[in-house]
Motif scaffolding. Structure first.
Motif: not given
Length: 194
Positions: A79-93
């Motif tokens: 998830a976004f607010n956790q360490e190691g989150s992916s910008a591409f994954g957040v964008l596609t979600s």
């Protein structure tokens, strides 16, 4: 050897109406039409330059998806607010979307550039109008020269026709005198030659 048509030429004088042929010449000449279109283009450019002096108000809008994360691309689905989150994954979600609506107003101060542009287009339009007047004057002169040449040609044709009629009458008279042996053969040949 003289070669001429067998039928008699017409002797009617052709007269043109000056205002009609002048209007027709101004209307149909290609360079005049091209110059008039050039003036029309300059007028539209001048209107556009004057419009640049008006205040500008624009409606703006924006809608976008944002990709926020610690890394650009990551295989872990974090998830976004956790360490190691992916910008591409957040964008596609599609978790972070934003939109914006508004008005933008801009008013030039001083108008230096706008006024110089307007003056430049006014000078170009004045130059093109002067070129058009010169073209129209040149066409009027050419038309006057053509009419003068027609009149001169008609006068020469009349003179030559009268000369030919007089020469034919002289040949008939000299031939009659030659038959009565009042003149010599050389005068008859000279009349026929003329």
């Amino acid at each position: 050897r003289l070669i001429r048509p067998s039928d008699e030429p017409t002797t009617a004088r052709v007269a043109f109406d000056w205002s009609g042929i002048h209007c027709e010449a101004i209307t149909r000449r290609v360079e005049i039409r091209k110059q008039k279109w050039e003036i029309k283009r300059r007028e539209l450019e001048l209107i556009a330059a004057r419009n640049l002096m008006l205040p500008r108000i624009d409606a703006v809008g924006r809608y976008r998806w944002l990709g926020l994360g610690d890394e650009l691309i990551n295989q872990n689905d974090v998830a976004f607010n956790q360490e190691g989150s992916s910008a591409f994954g957040v964008l596609t979600s599609g978790q972070f979307q934003e939109w914006q609506l508004g008005l933008q107003a801009s008013i030039p101060i001083g108008f230096r550039r706008e006024l110089s542009t307007v003056r430049h287009h006014e000078l170009l339009m004045a130059r093109d109008r002067a070129i058009l007047q010169d073209l129209e004057l040149e066409i009027s002169h050419q038309l006057g020269n053509s009419i003068r040449d027609i009149d001169l040609g008609y006068g020469l044709t009349q003179t030559n026709f009268n000369r030919r009629v007089a020469a034919e009458a002289e040949v008939v008279a000299v031939n009659a005198q030659y038959e009565y042996q009042q003149i010599t053969l050389d005068l008859l040949l000279d009349a026929q030659r003329r």
